[in-house]
Every structure is written in structure tokens, then in C-alpha cells.
Design an enzyme around this catalytic site. Structure first.
Site, PDB file in Angstrom:
ATOM      1  N   GLU A 105     -21.985  97.671 -25.182  1.00 32.41           N
ATOM      2  CA  GLU A 105     -20.509  97.719 -25.309  1.00 32.41           C
ATOM      3  C   GLU A 105     -19.976  98.024 -26.675  1.00 32.41           C
ATOM      4  O   GLU A 105     -19.749  97.046 -27.591  1.00 32.41           O
ATOM      5  CB  GLU A 105     -19.870  96.851 -24.943  1.00 32.41           C
TER       6      GLU A 105
ATOM      7  N   GLU B 154     -22.518  96.408 -15.867  1.00 34.70           N
ATOM      8  CA  GLU B 154     -22.039  95.100 -16.016  1.00 34.70           C
ATOM      9  C   GLU B 154     -20.659  94.829 -15.517  1.00 34.70           C
ATOM     10  O   GLU B 154     -19.530  95.626 -15.792  1.00 34.70           O
ATOM     11  CB  GLU B 154     -22.032  94.633 -17.390  1.00 34.70           C
TER      12      GLU B 154
HETATM   13  C1  IDC Z   1     -20.954  86.602 -22.695  1.00 32.15           C
HETATM   14  C2  IDC Z   1     -21.812  85.430 -22.242  1.00 32.15           C
HETATM   15  C3  IDC Z   1     -21.204  84.029 -22.837  1.00 32.15           C
HETATM   16  C4  IDC Z   1     -21.851  84.319 -24.472  1.00 32.15           C
HETATM   17  C5  IDC Z   1     -21.139  85.740 -24.860  1.00 32.15           C
HETATM   18  C6  IDC Z   1     -21.193  86.030 -26.480  1.00 32.15           C
HETATM   19  O1  IDC Z   1     -21.215  85.425 -20.882  1.00 32.15           O
HETATM   20  O2  IDC Z   1     -22.165  83.189 -22.487  1.00 32.15           O
HETATM   21  O3  IDC Z   1     -21.467  83.170 -25.067  1.00 32.15           O
HETATM   22  O4  IDC Z   1     -21.195  86.826 -24.234  1.00 32.15           O
HETATM   23  O5  IDC Z   1     -22.841  86.289 -26.448  1.00 32.15           O
HETATM   24  C7  IDC Z   1     -19.326  91.258 -21.963  1.00 32.15           C
HETATM   25  C8  IDC Z   1     -20.672  91.232 -22.685  1.00 32.15           C
HETATM   26  C9  IDC Z   1     -21.444  90.196 -22.343  1.00 32.15           C
HETATM   27  C10 IDC Z   1     -20.803  88.788 -22.372  1.00 32.15           C
HETATM   28  C11 IDC Z   1     -19.881  89.327 -21.066  1.00 32.15           C
HETATM   29  C12 IDC Z   1     -18.681  88.192 -21.069  1.00 32.15           C
HETATM   30  O6  IDC Z   1     -21.469  92.458 -22.508  1.00 32.15           O
HETATM   31  O7  IDC Z   1     -22.255  89.890 -23.307  1.00 32.15           O
HETATM   32  O8  IDC Z   1     -21.402  87.643 -21.939  1.00 32.15           O
HETATM   33  N1  IDC Z   1     -18.980  90.154 -21.385  1.00 32.15           N
HETATM   34  O9  IDC Z   1     -17.859  87.828 -22.150  1.00 32.15           O
HETATM   35  N2  IDC Z   1     -18.373  92.222 -21.967  1.00 32.15           N
HETATM   36  C13 IDC Z   1     -17.288  91.771 -21.438  1.00 32.15           C
HETATM   37  C14 IDC Z   1     -17.831  90.621 -21.038  1.00 32.15           C
END
Ligand code: IDC
Length: 327
Positions: A165, A253
Site C-alpha cells: 500500500e 486485501e
Molecule cells: C494492520 C493490522 C494491525 C497492525 C497494523 C500496523 O491489522 O494489527 O497493528 O496493521 O502494522 C492495511 C494494511 C494492513 C493493516 C490493515 C488494518 O495493509 O497492514 O493491518 N490495513 O489497518 N491497509 C488498510 C487496512
């Protein structure tokens, strides 16, 4: 007596035929995703199987493998396959703060092996997030993809996702496109055919921007990510634009909670997204296979198993996702 023997042999014959039919049906239904579809390719705006038929990837992503590497195992993947998944995404965060270490390549290897043995597709996800510009970790990315394309480039079930992302001050033309050109060139040295997925600006939402200047080359597609409680019509219209402009898109995702991975779940919005994805035959991969106490987790926090999951081990989101897989 003769008549009786004749009847018996006829009966035996019929039973044998029936047996063969049953066995045949069983082995047909027991085919793995890879046996059913073969190598996936991009054709126009679609992902197709080896016979050119449009297919829909349905998968699950690991959480960051530095934190939840215990879910990278064959039993966990097998239960996901049983519930309808054909694809596993292995998420390796690219920054040290999120646990990046070369040691985790072993976990990636373990994941590829398990998915391969199960005949599932496997996405190698270079999970940039904290470092929003893919160029920041470009050197590491080139080494990562060189290693894995060299090792697995001949397999038919591997998919590369080169930048999860991109976010912050990142532009498609200025940053992501030149990055992608370099990484794709590297991968293609070793792997001429498997699909490469490219992230898009604004946390992989701006697929519409890419339509202005897509990359050259075969078997390249672009990713759109959504969290259904946060992302609705605006992002959906970006997807419409991409579709109308013939841009191949894969949702590597998504979840149905909010963009933080937590908060409330919006099933109604989730169902709307799924309807669109089915209509366009766009594949989707759910975040994430773990029991972290956050809404997006597929496994209940009270479930401490790391494999052999049953329906009762699934969260609300887990149940939603697996129901969609079966559709
Ligand atoms: C989130 C995880 C969370 C973690 C965070 C930071 O769910 O536990 O603390 O990342 O690393 C994304 C990202 C994905 C995120 C997810 C939810 O690709 O890494 O995971 N998210 O926030 N993009 C949109 C949402």
C-alpha cells in the site's frame, strides 16, 4: 446354475462400474485449486485459468509474519482451503519497526511449501506500509524478489505483490511506476509468466489513476484494497473506472471492518462490495489469518489453536468471509 452365474457376473460388473464412477467423482472433486485451474494469467482485464476461462481468486492473508508467523503452517492453510480458499497471501512487512528481518524468509519458504503441497496459489506480499513510498525499500525489495523469483519462478502457483500500500506523498508516475518497472524487470529475469500485482496510490485505492498510464508487459495487474466499514461508493467508483478502462484488478486485501482493522463491522457494505467483485469476476483476499483481538481477525481471540480450524473458531468476519468463498 449357468443363468445364476451369468446374473452374478452382470451384477459384479455393474457394481464395479458404479465403484469406478464414485471413485472418479471423488477424485474430480478432490482436485486442488491448482489442478483445477493451472497457472493463472492476466487476459485483458481478467484473471484467467490455463484454459483462458475467467476465475476468481479467493484467499486469506496472513497478518505480518513477524508477529503471527505461527499461522504459517499446512494445517491452518488446509482448513482455509476446506472452507473455500484457493489462495494464501504471505505478508512480510518491509520495515524493521514492523518486524522485517531476513530471517523471516524461512517463514516465507515454509508458507510457499505448505501452499504448494496443498495445490493453492500463494501471493508473496512485500508489505510496505510504514514506509509509504516503495522507493524507500527498493533495494531490499529487489533482493527479496530476486531470491524468491529465482527459487519459485518455475512453479505455477506463485504470485508476486510488489508493494502492498503506497501512501503519503507518493505519485503513480513519479514513484510507483518507476519502482514497479525495476522490480518487474528483476522478477522477469527468473519468472517469465506468473502474475505480478502492483500497489496503487493512497493505500492501494487509486486504481483509476493507473488507467492513465499502465505498465507495459504481460501478466501484470493492479491492486485495490478496501475496508468495507470505511470505504464505500468513492472507492467503488474508482473500481468502476478501472473496469471500464479495461484495467485488470485484484483485491489482495480487504475486510468488512474499518480501515484500522478494528472498529465496527459493516456487513451490508461488505455484501455490496462482494456483489460488485462477483459481477466483475475480481478476486479477493481477506485480512487476516490470526486471533489478534481486532475485528479483521478471522480466528476468535479465545481460540489458541494455530491450525485445523472449525467454523466455531471463526469470528464474525471469519464467518462472513468463508461464506463468501463458498458462493
Ligand atoms: C494492520 C493490522 C494491525 C497492525 C497494523 C500496523 O491489522 O494489527 O497493528 O496493521 O502494522 C492495511 C494494511 C494492513 C493493516 C490493515 C488494518 O495493509 O497492514 O493491518 N490495513 O489497518 N491497509 C488498510 C487496512
Amino acid at each position: 446354475m449357468k443363468e445364476f452365474l451369468k446374473k452374478c457376473s452382470l451384477l459384479a460388473c455393474a457394481m464395479l462400474t458404479l465403484g469406478i464412477m464414485v471413485l472418479g467423482a471423488q477424485s474430480a472433486s478432490a482436485k486442488t485449486p491448482l489442478q483445477k485451474w493451472g497457472r493463472l494469467q492476466v487476459e485483458g482485464r481478467n484473471i484467467v485459468n490455463s484454459k483462458g476461462k475467467k476465475v476468481q481468486i479467493k484467499g486469506v492473508s496472513t497478518h505480518g509474519i513477524a508477529w503471527f508467523g505461527q499461522y504459517v503452517n499446512k494445517s491452518a492453510f488446509k482448513s482455509m482451503r476446506k472452507m473455500g480458499a484457493n489462495t494464501i497471501r504471505l505478508a512480510l512487512y518491509s520495515d524493521k519497526e514492523s518486524g522485517y528481518s531476513k530471517k523471516l524468509y524461512k517463514t516465507v519458504d515454509k508458507g510457499v511449501k505448505a501452499a504448494t503441497e496443498l495445490g493453492m496459489y500463494v501471493i508473496l506480499d512485500w508489505h510496505i506500509l510504514n514506509h509509504g513510498n516503495p522507493k524507500t525499500d527498493q533495494k531490499k525489495a529487489l533482493k527479496f524478489f530476486k531470491r524468491f523469483a529465482k527459487k519459485y519462478g518455475k512453479q505455477k502457483n506463485v504470485i508476486y505483490e510488489i508493494c502492498n500500500e503506497p501512501n503519503g506523498d507518493v505519485k503513480w508516475e513519479r514513484d510507483i511506476k518507476p519502482y514497479a518497472e525495476k522490480v518487474i524487470k528483476k522478477i522477469r529475469k527468473y519468472d517469465k509468466k506468473n502474475i505480478i500485482v502492483v500497489g496503487t496510490p493512497t493505500w492501494s485505492q487509486d486504481v483509476d489513476v493507473v488507467t492513465q498510464s499502465p505498465l507495459e508487459g504481460d501478466n501484470i495487474c493492479y491492486t485495490l484494497h478496501f475496508y468495507a466499514a470505511t470505504h464505500k461508493e468513492i472507492i467503488q467508483s474508482k473500481l468502476d473506472t478501472a473496469y471500464e478502462m479495461n484495467l485488470p484488478v485484484l483485491v489482495t486485501e480487504f475486510s468488512i471492518c474499518d480501515a484500522s482493522g478494528s472498529g465496527s463491522v459493516d456487513k451490508k457494505s461488505g455484501r455490496k462490495w462482494m456483489k460488485i467483485l462477483r459481477k466483475y469476476k475480481i478476486g479477493y483476499v481477506a485480512w487476516s489469518l490470526c486471533n489478534k483481538p481486532e475485528a479483521a481477525s478471522l480466528i476468535k481471540n479465545t481460540c489458541t489453536k494455530t491450525g485445523n480450524f472449525k467454523k466455531s473458531d471463526l469470528t464474525v468476519v471469519g464467518k462472513f468471509v468463508t461464506r463468501q468463498w463458498k458462493k
